[in-house]
Design an enzyme around this catalytic site. Structure first.
Site, PDB file in Angstrom:
ATOM      1  N   ASP A  36      84.840  82.600   4.373  1.00 46.82           N
ATOM      2  CA  ASP A  36      83.527  82.825   4.970  1.00 46.82           C
ATOM      3  C   ASP A  36      82.399  82.306   4.085  1.00 46.82           C
ATOM      4  O   ASP A  36      81.425  81.722   4.574  1.00 46.82           O
ATOM      5  CB  ASP A  36      83.318  84.323   5.226  1.00 46.82           C
ATOM      6  CG  ASP A  36      84.198  84.837   6.361  1.00 46.82           C
ATOM      7  OD1 ASP A  36      84.787  83.999   7.070  1.00 46.82           O
ATOM      8  OD2 ASP A  36      84.277  86.068   6.536  1.00 46.82           O
ATOM      9  N   ASP A  40      79.661  79.577   5.195  1.00 42.51           N
ATOM     10  CA  ASP A  40      78.227  79.871   5.174  1.00 42.51           C
ATOM     11  C   ASP A  40      77.456  78.846   4.352  1.00 42.51           C
ATOM     12  O   ASP A  40      76.353  78.424   4.731  1.00 42.51           O
ATOM     13  CB  ASP A  40      77.982  81.274   4.610  1.00 42.51           C
ATOM     14  CG  ASP A  40      78.515  82.367   5.543  1.00 42.51           C
ATOM     15  OD1 ASP A  40      78.733  82.061   6.730  1.00 42.51           O
ATOM     16  OD2 ASP A  40      78.702  83.505   5.066  1.00 42.51           O
ATOM     17  N   LYS A 126      94.921  86.591  35.909  1.00 42.55           N
ATOM     18  CA  LYS A 126      93.575  86.512  36.493  1.00 42.55           C
ATOM     19  C   LYS A 126      92.645  87.354  35.625  1.00 42.55           C
ATOM     20  O   LYS A 126      92.628  88.580  35.716  1.00 42.55           O
ATOM     21  CB  LYS A 126      93.574  87.018  37.931  1.00 42.55           C
ATOM     22  CG  LYS A 126      92.250  86.809  38.642  1.00 42.55           C
ATOM     23  CD  LYS A 126      92.346  87.241  40.093  1.00 42.55           C
ATOM     24  CE  LYS A 126      91.034  86.945  40.811  1.00 42.55           C
ATOM     25  NZ  LYS A 126      89.896  87.701  40.246  1.00 42.55           N
ATOM     26  N   ARG A 147      79.301  80.120  38.647  1.00 40.31           N
ATOM     27  CA  ARG A 147      79.882  79.729  39.936  1.00 40.31           C
ATOM     28  C   ARG A 147      78.805  79.601  41.009  1.00 40.31           C
ATOM     29  O   ARG A 147      78.800  78.667  41.801  1.00 40.31           O
ATOM     30  CB  ARG A 147      80.916  80.759  40.382  1.00 40.31           C
ATOM     31  CG  ARG A 147      81.590  80.363  41.707  1.00 40.31           C
ATOM     32  CD  ARG A 147      82.368  81.540  42.332  1.00 40.31           C
ATOM     33  NE  ARG A 147      83.389  82.057  41.441  1.00 40.31           N
ATOM     34  CZ  ARG A 147      84.584  81.505  41.270  1.00 40.31           C
ATOM     35  NH1 ARG A 147      84.894  80.392  41.913  1.00 40.31           N
ATOM     36  NH2 ARG A 147      85.460  82.050  40.452  1.00 40.31           N
ATOM     37  N   CYS A 444      68.976 106.579  62.766  1.00 34.10           N
ATOM     38  CA  CYS A 444      67.578 106.967  62.720  1.00 34.10           C
ATOM     39  C   CYS A 444      66.837 105.999  63.637  1.00 34.10           C
ATOM     40  O   CYS A 444      66.978 104.776  63.486  1.00 34.10           O
ATOM     41  CB  CYS A 444      67.033 106.882  61.297  1.00 34.10           C
ATOM     42  SG  CYS A 444      65.245 107.175  61.198  1.00 34.10           S
TER      43      CYS A 444
END
Length: 696
Positions: A36, A40, A126, A147, A444
């Site tokens: 790392d 960096d 999936k 999409r 209604c």
């Protein structure tokens, strides 16, 4: 040559290559190759070079994964190749039906249980995330889109650059001029838990499930927020230019889906490892059963398996329906069920005044979401369930999307429990509810009911109608609650200063909404007619009526004075004619039409529409002597609408399948009629194919 002796462009190119290789090893291969601290330091060196000389900044630079300033919004962009959804199968019978239709279409004669090398399939998980379309030019990521509606999506390139498992430059020596990759962005379960923990500490509402969190994240205007949520990505589909062939230095061009997955991995993408090459439906069933049992052990959510025909040329031969490829299907896991304690019955009022009863119960986790409400459809369903206070009900997420109450555990009913009855008063306006004889729906009938008004406004601005972007449910609710809008026409009289004072409405949002409202005035007449929300007039019937009657005035005249002209329209019956007559005879609706005309909404067909309709009338349709059987639920047509269309074209609709049946029209949840049609080798049509037949 040492780093200090290289020119800045040479050193920047070297750093990009080193850092991108290290990121690929870490995020995709899960085999870190660089400490790392080293990463960096090199990253900082590259960033310094780019700051000093902006010409060194390239789209594939790792410094571009964390975007800059927040975006103002997302532009709609067309997909080079439509990004379609998959058809679903919810059991083995539906899977077999799909396979039999596919085999027949391709001209093969084979038993579904017999291995057939030419018809091998690929099984993939999936992933329960959000589909993305990635566009590369000469190997560099230049665009990413959602999409959307399949033809157009929202461009979210800056956000997608923050997903470390998506390569900014492909590992190809000689990339094609363009290349499209499709796949699924998702949030791993552990990351999702961390996100919700952090939201709880800030007092924010928790996300219901990883899919919703992912969708909301991808539409963040600030890429830094996206980066903080650590999305992941699996690639599964590839589109290349016709006749393009890889050079010797690159992986060979794939000829089947199995090779596509390997090729995607070779050029830098992360591919789900849980795939299988399947020889027949027995193998598909084993693959599905394996992952149905093991899915909860995965570090991410999955809601089924996807089965694809392996051979790419056969995929091309099979082609597509309007909504989905014929060569693939999603086999969904069985709906999850769980018990919960019923708390109360409430109602929600729709735009037509129909009152839908709703069961509210103690929240339960179901299919990856927290569920506390479920529809009861109508009063008849409430009577069938015989609900009592304190009942333990069984809730299911049908298709893992819509919660429904499927039963009551009567053995757990508390002693002395009272039968629950639906309210007789509208929960919105306190008017008496009405249930007409022979109807399951309670309504209604107060035209001033706020719920009806909200529904009417939502319908008018919906995509199928006037498609007014930026006028969502929350803003509509504010406008109605404050008494600022009392009809559709009032939307077009709203002032910018008033809109800007609404919650979450800044100057830019207001400007965009005013523009969208103005643009909606010129939408086609049939969309305006559909948008009025006249009972029983759907998109299909609105188009048919608009062709016959080129304006609201001519339609109103026929509806009120010559109803036989209405019923002469292709696919329109007495029910619709009566509904039109009642609507146009109502003074409030006459006043609405007059206001809309004054505000610049034509309510009539323009010259282009009239010319198109004239051309359409030159064609004749005849299904004389053809017999049809309808089964299942069609996507947009009711059974009565489909029957009316067929009969208007000269065809006949029967209730049972025989060897003399010409066509079976099958929708979702088709039953024994579809099975019998396949046994008798009767041609099976979906809704799209029926409409094409009618129009041919």
């Amino acid at each position: 040559m040492t780093p200090t002796s290289r020119t800045p462009p040479e050193r920047a190119a070297e750093l990009r290559q080193l850092l991108n290789q290290a990121a690929h090893s870490y995020y995709v291969l899960d085999t870190p190759t660089m400490e790392d601290a080293v990463y960096d330091r090199l990253y900082r060196e590259l960033l310094d070079l780019e700051v000093k000389d902006s010409s060194l900044l390239t789209p594939d630079s790792p410094t571009q994964r964390i975007g800059g300033a927040p975006a103002q919004g997302f532009a709609s962009v067309p997909h080079r190749i439509p990004l379609l959804s998959l058809d679903n199968a919810f059991n083995v019978d539906e899977l077999t039906g799909w396979y039999v239709r596919l085999v027949k279409l391709l001209g093969y004669q084979t038993n579904p249980k017999t291995p057939q090398p030419d018809l091998s399939m690929v099984g993939e998980l999936k992933i329960d995330g959000n589909a993305l379309a990635l566009s590369y030019e000469h190997g560099v990521l230049i665009r990413a889109a959602t999409r959307g509606d399949g033809a157009n999506g929202e461009e979210i390139t800056a956000n997608v650059r923050t997903i470390a498992s998506i390569p900014l430059r492909l590992q190809l020596v000689h990339p094609p001029a363009w290349l499209e990759v499709r796949g699924e962005a998702f949030i791993p379960n552990s990351t999702f838990a961390d996100i919700n923990t952090a939201r709880g500490e800030r007092g924010d509402v928790a996300f219901a499930n990883p899919r919703n969190a992912c969708a909301g994240t991808l539409r963040q205007l600030d890429p830094k927020v996206v980066a903080s949520r650590q999305l992941d990505f699996f690639a599964y589909t590839l589109h290349l230019p016709d006749n393009w062939q890889a050079k010797a230095d690159d992986p060979a061009s794939p000829m089947n889906q199995w090779a596509v997955l390997q090729w995607l991995q070779a050029i830098g993408f992360k591919v789900n490892p849980n795939t299988a090459l399947l020889t027949d439906l027995t193998a598909v069933e084993h693959f599905f059963k394996l992952w149905d049992e093991a899915r909860h052990q995965l570090p991410y959510a999955t809601d089924g398996v996807v089965v694809k025909l392996n051979d790419l040329q056969l995929q091309e031969t099979a082609g597509f329906t309007q909504k989905a490829p014929r060569w693939a299907i999603a086999l969904k896991y069985a709906a999850e069920e769980a018990p919960s304690k019923l708390l109360r019955l409430t109602c929600q009022v729709g735009r037509t005044g129909a009152v839908t009863p709703v069961a509210e119960f103690e929240a339960i986790p179901l299919a990856g979401t927290s569920v506390s409400r479920a529809t009861l459809h109508n009063a008849n369903r409430v009577s069938e369930l015989d609900l009592h206070s304190g009942d333990t009900i069984v809730v299911r997420k049908a298709g893992e999307i819509i919660p429904e109450v499927i039963g009551v555990l009567r053995e757990l009913r508390p002693a002395g429990a009272q039968t629950l009855k639906l309210p007789h008063i509208c929960p919105e306006c306190r008017s008496d509810l009405v249930r007409e004889e022979g109807e399951a729906a309670t309504r209604c009938v107060n035209n001033s009911c706020p719920a009806i008004l909200r529904g009417t406004l939502r319908h008018w601005v919906s995509k199928g109608a006037l498609d007014v972007d930026g006028l969502g449910s929350k803003l509509i609710e504010q406008l109605v609650n404050r008494g600022l809008v009392q009809s559709i026409a009032d939307l077009y009289a709203l002032e910018a200063s008033l809109l800007a004072s609404m919650d979450r409405m800044g100057n830019k949002s207001t400007e965009n909404l005013i523009t969208a409202l103005q643009a909606s005035k010129s939408k086609p007449w049939h969309k305006q007619l559909y948008g009025l929300g006249i009972h029983h007039v759907g998109e299909v019937n609105a188009k048919a009526l608009a062709k016959k009657f080129p304006s609201a005035a001519t339609l109103a005249n026929a509806a009120c004075k010559a109803p036989e002209q209405i019923t002469s329209v292709f696919g329109v019956g007495n029910e619709i004619a009566q509904s039109l007559q009642q609507w146009f005879a109502t003074p409030a609706n006459q006043e609405l039409l007059a206001k809309l005309k004054q505000l610049g909404i034509s309510l009539e067909a323009n010259e282009d529409e009239l010319a198109h309709d004239t051309d359409q009338k030159q064609r004749t349709v005849s299904l004389q002597g053809q017999t049809f059987v309808l089964t299942g639920t069609l996507p947009t047509l009711s059974r009565s609408e489909a029957q009316a269309l067929i009969e208007a074209a000269g065809g006949k609709v029967n209730s049972s399948v025989s060897k003399n049946t010409s066509y079976v029209v099958a929708g979702a949840e088709a039953g024994s009629k579809l099975n019998k049609a396949e046994k008798l080798r009767v041609t099976v049509l979906n809704e799209e194919e029926l409409l094409k037949l009618l129009a041919s």
